[in-house]
Motif scaffolding. Structure first.
Motif, mmCIF file in Angstrom:
data_model
loop_
_atom_site.group_PDB
_atom_site.id
_atom_site.type_symbol
_atom_site.label_atom_id
_atom_site.label_comp_id
_atom_site.label_asym_id
_atom_site.label_seq_id
_atom_site.Cartn_x
_atom_site.Cartn_y
_atom_site.Cartn_z
ATOM 1 N N THR A 204 51.538 67.299 34.439
ATOM 2 C CA THR A 204 51.001 67.859 33.190
ATOM 3 C C THR A 204 49.626 67.311 32.850
ATOM 4 O O THR A 204 49.141 67.496 31.729
ATOM 5 N N ARG A 207 49.393 65.086 29.764
ATOM 6 C CA ARG A 207 49.625 65.640 28.430
ATOM 7 C C ARG A 207 51.082 65.482 28.009
ATOM 8 O O ARG A 207 51.384 65.205 26.854
ATOM 9 N N ALA A 229 54.507 65.735 24.664
ATOM 10 C CA ALA A 229 53.152 66.038 24.205
ATOM 11 C C ALA A 229 53.094 65.920 22.682
ATOM 12 O O ALA A 229 54.142 65.891 22.017
#
Length: 328
Positions: A204, A207, A229
């Motif tokens: 990711t 994130r 996140a």
């Protein structure tokens, strides 16, 4: 009728098969001639004495069934004798006949046999409510599912992909990871050989994910918070490792404005469950009808072999659902 019962609290060795009086439906209920019943972790917990049925429910285990409506109780207008249905029940599924509230009965989807449909209610009610209602997963977001090869996991993968999410899962072997990918998972992490926290951060761009669906608890709690996140949601549906956590750090919740929620299904009122049933009928049943999603059945056992079914469940060797069939 035949029924499964527990000869005290303990392991699968306490499972017995016996006879019981066929129940009669009360107002708003139907009596279903059971073709098959799903086997779930809460059934094992009930057998161990850790998860008793709610007050007023049968001591017979079993939370989901499919079969044919045999008797219709007073006030029921939505169902008729002879209708093929699957149903969420508070207890009583491991038997030839079981009572169900008419509001928690749904038609057997055209793409499924009656036996396959027994693998729908518990997992689809649980996943829809926790991932989409409580977890608020929306198209374009990312979801991490722990236990991706389980009945819950296999259902969550399919539904999340159909609703436009990116799906990551953890599982305990390469075979299970491959199974999850066949269901649509974008990535599968073998937690025995890889650190899922680091893998999620890599995938990711550090994130994190928008939603985590967790049934492990214990040491996973802090790890889950670390990979959410900003504005992420952690949804807890079980605590197979532990329900207690020491040295819990609240700062990730505060700094990233996280939501930590969770639920169980069995203890909720019929009215609350009926709301989930209505949402499923509107939003998920069309997908089941056309075969876009389905329960993945790993194995079926005769009712008399409930002990072997529980042993399979507790081995965690299964990929998808385990069902008991009555022969009705």
């Amino acid at each position: 009728m035949r029924q499964v019962y527990f000869d005290g609290a303990g392991g699968p060795e306490v499972i017995r098969i016996g006879e019981a009086e066929r129940p009669a439906p009360g107002p708003g209920q139907v009596l279903i001639k059971v073709a098959a019943a799903g086997v779930n972790r809460p059934d094992c917990m009930q057998r161990e004495g850790a998860y008793p049925p709610p007050k007023g429910e049968s001591d017979i285990p079993g939370l989901e069934i499919a079969g044919r409506v045999d008797v219709v109780g007073d006030g029921v207008v939505s169902l008729r004798e002879g209708d093929d249905v699957c149903a969420l029940v508070g207890s009583g599924g491991y038997a030839d006949y079981a009572l169900a509230d008419a509001r928690l009965c749904l038609p057997v989807p055209k793409s499924l046999s009656v036996i396959e449909a027994a693998g729908v209610p518990e997992t689809f009610f649980t996943v829809y409510d926790n991932v989409f209602t409580r977890g608020r997963l929306t198209p374009g977001e990312t979801l991490l599912i722990h236990g991706g090869s389980s009945g819950i996991g296999s259902t969550a993968i399919q539904l999340a992909k159909e609703f436009g999410a990116t799906v990551f899962v953890t599982a305990g072997s390469e075979e299970k990871c491959a199974f999850c990918r066949t269901l649509g998972a974008d990535a599968a992490i073998n937690y025995r050989t890889h650190d899922f926290v680091e893998e999620i951060k890599k995938m990711t761009g550090r994130r994190g994910v928008d939603v985590v669906l967790d049934m492990v608890g214990g040491t996973y709690l802090q790890k889950n918070l670390s990979i959410l996140a900003p504005e992420g949601r952690l949804v807890q549906i079980a605590a197979m490792q532990s329900g207690k956590v020491e040295n819990f750090d609240l700062w990730p919740i505060l700094l990233k404005r996280l939501t930590f929620t969770g639920s169980t299904l069995r203890a909720r009122t019929v009215e609350q469950k009926a709301q989930i049933a209505a949402a499923l009928r509107q939003n998920v049943w069309p997908l089941l009808e056309k075969g876009a999603v389905k329960p993945v059945v790993h194995a079926t056992y005769p009712l008399e072999c409930a002990r072997q079914a529980h042993e399979m469940m507790e081995s965690s060797a299964h990929l998808g659902k385990i069902l008991l069939v009555t022969g009705n």
